[in-house]
Design an enzyme around this catalytic site. Structure first.
Site, PDB file in Angstrom:
ATOM      1  N   HIS A   1       0.834  -1.222   0.000  1.00 44.49           N
ATOM      2  CA  HIS A   1       0.000   0.000   0.000  1.00 44.49           C
ATOM      3  C   HIS A   1       0.863   1.265   0.000  1.00 44.49           C
ATOM      4  O   HIS A   1       0.435   2.296   0.514  1.00 44.49           O
ATOM      5  CB  HIS A   1      -0.953   0.039   1.203  1.00 44.49           C
ATOM      6  CG  HIS A   1      -1.696  -1.242   1.437  1.00 44.49           C
ATOM      7  ND1 HIS A   1      -2.917  -1.512   0.858  1.00 44.49           N
ATOM      8  CD2 HIS A   1      -1.374  -2.332   2.172  1.00 44.49           C
ATOM      9  CE1 HIS A   1      -3.327  -2.717   1.235  1.00 44.49           C
ATOM     10  NE2 HIS A   1      -2.406  -3.242   2.033  1.00 44.49           N
TER      11      HIS A   1
ATOM     12  N   SER B   1      15.554  20.687 -16.828  1.00 43.28           N
ATOM     13  CA  SER B   1      14.375  21.499 -17.103  1.00 43.28           C
ATOM     14  C   SER B   1      14.812  22.758 -17.839  1.00 43.28           C
ATOM     15  O   SER B   1      15.934  23.240 -17.667  1.00 43.28           O
ATOM     16  CB  SER B   1      13.700  21.867 -15.786  1.00 43.28           C
ATOM     17  OG  SER B   1      12.936  23.043 -15.938  1.00 43.28           O
TER      18      SER B   1
ATOM     19  N   LYS C   1      16.477  21.029 -11.486  1.00 45.85           N
ATOM     20  CA  LYS C   1      15.807  19.781 -11.821  1.00 45.85           C
ATOM     21  C   LYS C   1      16.710  18.760 -12.510  1.00 45.85           C
ATOM     22  O   LYS C   1      17.558  19.091 -13.316  1.00 45.85           O
ATOM     23  CB  LYS C   1      14.606  20.056 -12.753  1.00 45.85           C
ATOM     24  CG  LYS C   1      13.438  20.740 -12.076  1.00 45.85           C
ATOM     25  CD  LYS C   1      12.704  19.850 -11.089  1.00 45.85           C
ATOM     26  CE  LYS C   1      11.821  18.832 -11.765  1.00 45.85           C
ATOM     27  NZ  LYS C   1      10.656  19.426 -12.418  1.00 45.85           N
TER      28      LYS C   1
ATOM     29  N   GLU D   1       9.954   7.700 -17.355  1.00 42.80           N
ATOM     30  CA  GLU D   1       8.590   8.177 -17.618  1.00 42.80           C
ATOM     31  C   GLU D   1       8.133   7.796 -19.026  1.00 42.80           C
ATOM     32  O   GLU D   1       6.990   7.408 -19.249  1.00 42.80           O
ATOM     33  CB  GLU D   1       8.515   9.691 -17.435  1.00 42.80           C
ATOM     34  CG  GLU D   1       8.645  10.114 -15.979  1.00 42.80           C
ATOM     35  CD  GLU D   1       8.869  11.618 -15.845  1.00 42.80           C
ATOM     36  OE1 GLU D   1       8.013  12.391 -16.305  1.00 42.80           O
ATOM     37  OE2 GLU D   1       9.914  12.010 -15.297  1.00 42.80           O
TER      38      GLU D   1
END
Ligand code: ARG
Length: 457
Positions: free
Chosen positions: A155, A276, A282, A289
């Site tokens: 979980h 970025s 970043k 992804e």
């Protein structure tokens, strides 16, 4: 000029020709088409169906076409209807009448069914090698991090202590099953449909087995209708590749979480990360992804194949031309994903200290604390409840099970003694999970070796 010009009195409409044509996507099967034709022509000659002189002219002509395609001297005509038509017409233009004899006892229906099988056979071999490579990297890393303690989750809540090596080997297991599914798909695609003709076989005395043998195939299809209309092997491969993508996508999800500053369990190499355009701090896990995102394409390819096939009467229908873009895209996508994913995993930095800190902070040794009381004779349910009270006490006082005093332990249950601190140490908790399949360092080393053994076989 069309193959069917005898029956027709005018040319096909130009835009309709583009709609009907498969050359933009089936030209990638040129080599397989020529390979199949070489085998077919050799068999026609051996069976006395065409003359040795024609057989030789065809073989030389096809070899010349292959060579010219590879050198770039011959460019595939994008107005051709499909790759089969292009090769045959080029051959006839080059060698004359002998070229027109190549298609004796054959239809494009069994020809295309063969070409797709030959093409996918190579794809499966290449994809399999990529999966083996990734599983191998995981087994190596598992050995390297056999003792690295991290929290295991259920979980998304810290649950029980495991080792990073153990976590990585879970993915190796998935990949081993993926490899098995590819092997299985390969077995069923590796039979020759040539000789099925358009649908009803042929009256020529073809030697189907000889063709299969020349092509390195394990046998021939048993029913001509099925031979030309079966695309199960495309569906099976797309399904196997969909599961590969499920696995890569789940793994990617974890990679993305692990490199967040909330976790900081790993850092990806600069070569496999992006920055970025506006936020200078970043470092983004774009590769993971994209792999996660591309899984949808492959599932879509599977769905497209299933849907294209589900209403088709026997035997060949033009709908089946839709098989190629879907299955090719699935193969291309998985290949590209693995090409980027494997080195990304190979080069990542593991932040063992952060994993250890997270493992220490989540009461993940609570089960072991309860098990300690069980070892002192308390029934498990009572032990569970007593440990629950201790956790509540820790939360109230901002402590962990390791930092509670013995008095506090005894306040909840007088079976506790000083040896509890040893019993709940994370190293002990992990080492004790030594059951087959468990996360103990010993086990992880054994499992990693077993994975490598299977990969070698
Ligand atoms: N381009 C076709 C395909 O991919 C080849 C088979 C054509 N056969 C036919 N009867 N029109 O399916």
């Amino acid at each position: 000029m069309k193959l069917w010009e005898g029956r027709f009195s005018k040319e096909i409409d130009k835009k309709t020709n583009d709609f009907n044509s498969s050359i933009p996507f089936d030209q990638r099967m040129a080599v397989q088409d020529i390979t199949g034709s070489l085998a077919h022509a050799a068999m026609l000659t051996a069976q006395g169906i065409i003359s040795p002189a024609d057989g030789e002219a065809i073989a030389d002509g096809l070899a010349g076409i292959l060579e010219d395609l590879q050198s770039g001297a011959l460019v595939i005509d994008q107005n051709a209807e499909d790759i089969h038509t292009f090769v045959e017409q080029t051959l006839t233009a080059r060698i004359g009448d002998a070229g027109k004899r190549l298609h004796t006892g054959r239809s494009r229906n069994d020809q295309v069914a063969l070409d797709v099988r030959l093409y996918l056979r190579e794809q499966v071999t290449a994809l399999r090698a990529q999966l083996v490579e990734l599983a191998d990297v995981l087994a190596d890393k598992a050995e390297q991090y056999a003792e690295t303690i991290m929290p295991g989750y259920t979980h998304m809540q810290r649950a029980q202590p495991i080792t990073f090596g153990h976590h990585l080997l879970a993915y190796a297991e998935m990949l081993l099953r993926d490899i098995g599914r590819l092997d299985d798909a390969y077995r069923r695609m590796n039979v020759s449909p040539l000789g099925s003709g358009a649908l009803a076989g042929t009256t020529y005395p073809l030697d189907r087995e000889a063709v299969a043998h020349t092509l390195g195939m394990a046998g021939v299809t048993r029913n001509s209708l099925d031979g030309v209309s079966d695309r199960d092997f495309c569906v099976e491969l797309a399904a196997a590749l969909s599961l590969v993508m499920v696995h890569l996508s789940r793994f990617s999800e974890e990679i993305i979480l692990w490199c967040s500053w909330e976790f900081r369990f790993i850092e990806l190499d600069d070569a496999f990360s992006t920055g970025s355009s506006i936020m200078p701090q970043k470092k983004n896990p774009d590769i993971a992804e994209l792999v996660r995102g591309k899984s949808g394409r492959v599932f879509g390819d599977l769905m497209a194949l299933l849907t294209a096939l589900k209403g088709l009467p026997l035997a060949y229908n033009k709908d089946m031309q839709e098989d190629k873009e879907a299955i090719f895209d699935a193969c291309d996508t998985v290949r590209m994903c693995l090409t980027a994913f494997t080195p990304m995993i190979e080069t990542m930095t593991v932040k063992a200290d952060n994993m250890r800190k997270a493992a220490a902070g989540g009461f993940i040794n609570a089960t072991d604390c309860a098990d300690y009381l069980v070892s002192k004779g308390l029934p498990f349910r009572d032990a569970y409840k007593a440990t629950g009270s201790l956790v509540a006490l820790c939360i109230a006082e901002g402590k962990t099970l390791e930092t509670l005093s013995l008095e506090q332990y005894r306040g909840v249950c007088d079976l506790f003694d000083t040896d509890v601190f040893d019993a709940i140490s994370l190293e002990r908790c992990v080492a004790g999970r030594n059951v087959i399949g468990g996360p103990s360092p010993d086990n992880v080393r054994k499992q990693a070796a077993a994975v490598k053994e299977i990969l070698k076989a």
